[in-house]
Design an enzyme around this catalytic site. Sequence first.
Site, mmCIF file in Angstrom:
data_model
loop_
_atom_site.group_PDB
_atom_site.id
_atom_site.type_symbol
_atom_site.label_atom_id
_atom_site.label_comp_id
_atom_site.label_asym_id
_atom_site.label_seq_id
_atom_site.Cartn_x
_atom_site.Cartn_y
_atom_site.Cartn_z
ATOM 1 N N ASP A 252 -13.275 -41.515 -15.802
ATOM 2 C CA ASP A 252 -14.492 -40.844 -15.339
ATOM 3 C C ASP A 252 -15.655 -41.830 -15.415
ATOM 4 O O ASP A 252 -15.908 -42.397 -16.470
ATOM 5 C CB ASP A 252 -14.747 -39.627 -16.245
ATOM 6 C CG ASP A 252 -16.068 -38.951 -15.908
ATOM 7 O OD1 ASP A 252 -16.558 -39.131 -14.776
ATOM 8 O OD2 ASP A 252 -16.598 -38.250 -16.796
ATOM 9 N N ASN B 124 -18.935 -41.063 -14.356
ATOM 10 C CA ASN B 124 -20.293 -40.495 -14.378
ATOM 11 C C ASN B 124 -20.472 -39.360 -15.389
ATOM 12 O O ASN B 124 -21.454 -38.629 -15.329
ATOM 13 C CB ASN B 124 -20.686 -40.017 -12.978
ATOM 14 C CG ASN B 124 -19.750 -38.914 -12.488
ATOM 15 O OD1 ASN B 124 -18.742 -38.626 -13.122
ATOM 16 N ND2 ASN B 124 -20.097 -38.299 -11.382
ATOM 17 N N ASP C 194 -19.002 -36.484 -15.925
ATOM 18 C CA ASP C 194 -18.783 -35.053 -15.655
ATOM 19 C C ASP C 194 -17.417 -34.587 -16.157
ATOM 20 O O ASP C 194 -17.029 -33.442 -15.948
ATOM 21 C CB ASP C 194 -18.957 -34.729 -14.161
ATOM 22 C CG ASP C 194 -17.886 -35.372 -13.310
ATOM 23 O OD1 ASP C 194 -17.078 -36.159 -13.849
ATOM 24 O OD2 ASP C 194 -17.847 -35.104 -12.088
ATOM 25 N N ASP D 83 -12.594 -40.298 -11.396
ATOM 26 C CA ASP D 83 -13.129 -40.432 -10.036
ATOM 27 C C ASP D 83 -12.841 -41.823 -9.463
ATOM 28 O O ASP D 83 -12.296 -42.689 -10.152
ATOM 29 C CB ASP D 83 -14.629 -40.126 -10.035
ATOM 30 C CG ASP D 83 -15.349 -40.844 -11.169
ATOM 31 O OD1 ASP D 83 -15.146 -42.070 -11.300
ATOM 32 O OD2 ASP D 83 -16.070 -40.176 -11.948
ATOM 33 N N ASP E 173 -1.567 -40.582 -0.624
ATOM 34 C CA ASP E 173 -0.633 -39.470 -0.759
ATOM 35 C C ASP E 173 -0.780 -38.608 0.494
ATOM 36 O O ASP E 173 -1.884 -38.168 0.827
ATOM 37 C CB ASP E 173 -0.978 -38.661 -2.021
ATOM 38 C CG ASP E 173 0.254 -38.057 -2.672
ATOM 39 O OD1 ASP E 173 1.100 -37.531 -1.926
ATOM 40 O OD2 ASP E 173 0.352 -38.090 -3.905
ATOM 41 N N ASP F 249 4.519 -36.407 0.370
ATOM 42 C CA ASP F 249 4.804 -35.250 -0.466
ATOM 43 C C ASP F 249 5.866 -34.352 0.180
ATOM 44 O O ASP F 249 5.774 -34.040 1.376
ATOM 45 C CB ASP F 249 3.488 -34.463 -0.619
ATOM 46 C CG ASP F 249 3.541 -33.424 -1.721
ATOM 47 O OD1 ASP F 249 3.704 -33.818 -2.883
ATOM 48 O OD2 ASP F 249 3.410 -32.221 -1.413
ATOM 49 N N GLU G 282 9.038 -38.233 -0.748
ATOM 50 C CA GLU G 282 9.478 -37.455 -1.909
ATOM 51 C C GLU G 282 10.530 -36.462 -1.427
ATOM 52 O O GLU G 282 10.239 -35.574 -0.628
ATOM 53 C CB GLU G 282 8.299 -36.707 -2.539
ATOM 54 C CG GLU G 282 8.682 -36.028 -3.852
ATOM 55 C CD GLU G 282 7.786 -34.859 -4.233
ATOM 56 O OE1 GLU G 282 7.751 -34.497 -5.412
ATOM 57 O OE2 GLU G 282 7.128 -34.277 -3.338
ATOM 58 N N HIS H 245 3.298 -37.560 -11.907
ATOM 59 C CA HIS H 245 2.345 -36.534 -12.357
ATOM 60 C C HIS H 245 2.997 -35.164 -12.496
ATOM 61 O O HIS H 245 2.331 -34.218 -12.909
ATOM 62 C CB HIS H 245 1.188 -36.463 -11.355
ATOM 63 C CG HIS H 245 1.663 -36.041 -9.993
ATOM 64 N ND1 HIS H 245 2.483 -36.827 -9.210
ATOM 65 C CD2 HIS H 245 1.468 -34.905 -9.300
ATOM 66 C CE1 HIS H 245 2.762 -36.188 -8.095
ATOM 67 N NE2 HIS H 245 2.171 -35.012 -8.109
ATOM 68 N N ASP H 246 4.268 -35.038 -12.134
ATOM 69 C CA ASP H 246 4.981 -33.756 -12.244
ATOM 70 C C ASP H 246 5.964 -33.753 -13.414
ATOM 71 O O ASP H 246 6.610 -32.731 -13.664
ATOM 72 C CB ASP H 246 5.807 -33.478 -10.978
ATOM 73 C CG ASP H 246 4.945 -33.271 -9.738
ATOM 74 O OD1 ASP H 246 3.789 -32.839 -9.878
ATOM 75 O OD2 ASP H 246 5.446 -33.544 -8.635
HETATM 76 O O1 TEU Z 1 6.039 -31.838 -5.725
HETATM 77 C C1 TEU Z 1 7.137 -31.209 -5.142
HETATM 78 C C2 TEU Z 1 7.852 -30.257 -5.968
HETATM 79 O O2 TEU Z 1 8.890 -29.789 -5.547
HETATM 80 C C3 TEU Z 1 7.265 -29.899 -7.294
HETATM 81 O O3 TEU Z 1 6.503 -28.768 -7.171
HETATM 82 C C4 TEU Z 1 8.326 -29.720 -8.271
HETATM 83 O O4 TEU Z 1 9.081 -28.586 -7.983
HETATM 84 C C5 TEU Z 1 7.710 -29.547 -9.607
HETATM 85 O O5 TEU Z 1 6.623 -30.404 -9.759
HETATM 86 C C6 TEU Z 1 8.705 -29.867 -10.675
HETATM 87 O O6 TEU Z 1 8.065 -29.660 -11.857
HETATM 88 C C7 TEU Z 1 5.004 -32.253 -4.904
HETATM 89 C C8 TEU Z 1 3.884 -32.810 -5.750
HETATM 90 O O7 TEU Z 1 4.337 -33.972 -6.393
HETATM 91 C C9 TEU Z 1 3.395 -31.750 -6.670
HETATM 92 O O8 TEU Z 1 2.409 -32.233 -7.549
HETATM 93 C C10 TEU Z 1 2.848 -30.630 -5.837
HETATM 94 O O9 TEU Z 1 2.496 -29.548 -6.654
HETATM 95 C C11 TEU Z 1 3.850 -30.147 -4.788
HETATM 96 O O10 TEU Z 1 4.502 -31.200 -4.106
HETATM 97 C C12 TEU Z 1 3.142 -29.345 -3.726
HETATM 98 O O11 TEU Z 1 2.358 -30.188 -2.941
HETATM 99 CA CA CA Z 2 -16.494 -38.116 -12.705
#
Ligand code: TEU
Ligand code: CA
Length: 546
Positions: free
Chosen positions: A21, A23, A25, A29, A98, A199, A241, A315-316
């Site tokens: 971050d 700034n 908040d 960013d 993305d 995605d 993906e 991130h998932d």
């Molecule tokens: O993820 C695809 C997806 O199938 C995920 O929702 C997955 O089932 C889950 O994360 C497993 O824990 C992509 C992105 O990477 C995710 O962040 C998004 O939420 C999703 O698509 C929808 O765009």
């Molecule tokens: Ca910020």
Amino acid sequence: MREEWWKESVVYQVYPRSFKDSNGDGIGDLRGIIEKLDYLKELGIDVIWLSPVYKSPNDDNGYDISNYEDIMDEFGTMEDVDELIMEGNNRGIKILMDLVVNHTSDEHNWFIEAKKSKDNPYRDYYIWRDPVNGLVPNDLTSAFGGSAWEYDQESGQYYLHFFSRKQPDLNWENEEVRNRVYDMMNFWINKGVGGFRMDVIDLIGKIPDKKIKENGPKLHEYIKEMNKKTFGNKDLLTVGETWGCTPEIAKQYSNPDGSELSMIFQFDHILLDQQPGKEKWDLKPLELLDLKKALSRWQVELDDAGWNSLFWNNHDLPRIVSRWGNDEEYRVESAKMLATLLHGMKGTPYIYQGEELGMTNVRFENLEDYKDIESLNMYKERRENGYSHEEMMESIYTKGRDNARTPMQWNDSENAGFTSGEPWMKLNPNYKEINAELQLDDENSIFNFYKKLIKIRKENPVVVYGKYDLILDDNKEIFAYTRTLKNEQLLIICNFVARKTEFKCEEIIKFKHKELLISNYEVNENESINNIELRPYECRFYKLLM
Ligand code: TEU
Ligand code: CA
């Protein structure tokens, strides 16, 4: 094997909301990312995969896009993106955008129009169906729980959403939709981006009436068309993906003839610690033999017929050191071992922010500290089905996506140097011990280990192009393999358990010269490599001349 820059690269994923971050908040960013480019340069990565920064109401943290050619206010401006691309390029770092085009936000102008009436010109941008016997058209479900169909009062029809109801699916059968997407991609290509991460791209060929979600019959036709109309002659990195991929399908996607994508993310290994046929929340311990089988299958099958992405984290996903390493006594050793296993394989490695520090999963006591729609929906749904609070929290601690989304740990000052304000999500309290500042100066840190692995890759073509062979197939504690290119061979040995174990290679490994490129313990270089007593989570990465 064709040489390509993206085979020789290492990608680093930034989840902007939690990175830095600038700034105060409390929300990461674009200017924060620019501030940290030198840190990434130091690590040695070539590409940043930037999770979505477009305009979005944030129902799914930016994966619900309301304008593809504008930037989320909280993240900054289009000028900031231009500067990020330029400053990245100055340091030899490309920016991967993305691309979320299976669905938009319900606040995207296309959907706002589409919803107005059945004969609106945008109606057919999305997928609408009449009720069947007064109910949903069929039993397709959303990844975030419940039906994939949402009723629209005004028109008396349902629309399809494979994710949240605020993420209506686009209708790829509609040529106009496809062309609008390609125009948008060209807008970004003209800005000088390095490529796209796509995605859930395997869903775009869906046929909802036949309940076909992934791998629909026209999927590859669409991707070939996209390739021709956008990045085809541009030498960009494109990665799809694809949760529902097989090696056969992957060979189509990543065909070396360049007609589709550079590579894909496949998730076979990611599904190994859940009960078969159930959900990710239904936990099961990992069996090392399953992991060896899953990863080796893709190494062998795609050998020169396609290209793999190599990843533990995104991130998932939960943090790998907590998941399949040991985030207590052997955190440093096991994080390095897992990095070695992955970076020694054939494919393009991806590092998720904080992985290079050995960041761990988090255990917040209160459900209110969790932000992710997937976890929150699961909790609601399972509570109704009689699961206990403890059981559901255990699932979230083990598999929740927020494990990956706690803010990046830069130093040991308040809020880990992530923000001077109130962070949008609580930090992992272990930032005093685990942070970038501590590790940059420590020669033996996980950060410097990753840096060295990347350097080894740059200096040794065998790491990129060598052929993969699993050894000790049946050993339940050691994952070991070789990579071979002409007269050079890599030998990678990884102990997956928290105790000593014997590495004994049946066939004596023959070589004229050996060099230890990297390891996570002190090693006596005169030791024979045919018989090693490995320490807990020990790994070794040798180069042999034959
Ligand atoms: O993820 C695809 C997806 O199938 C995920 O929702 C997955 O089932 C889950 O994360 C497993 O824990 C992509 C992105 O990477 C995710 O962040 C998004 O939420 C999703 O698509 C929808 O765009
Ligand atoms: Ca910020």
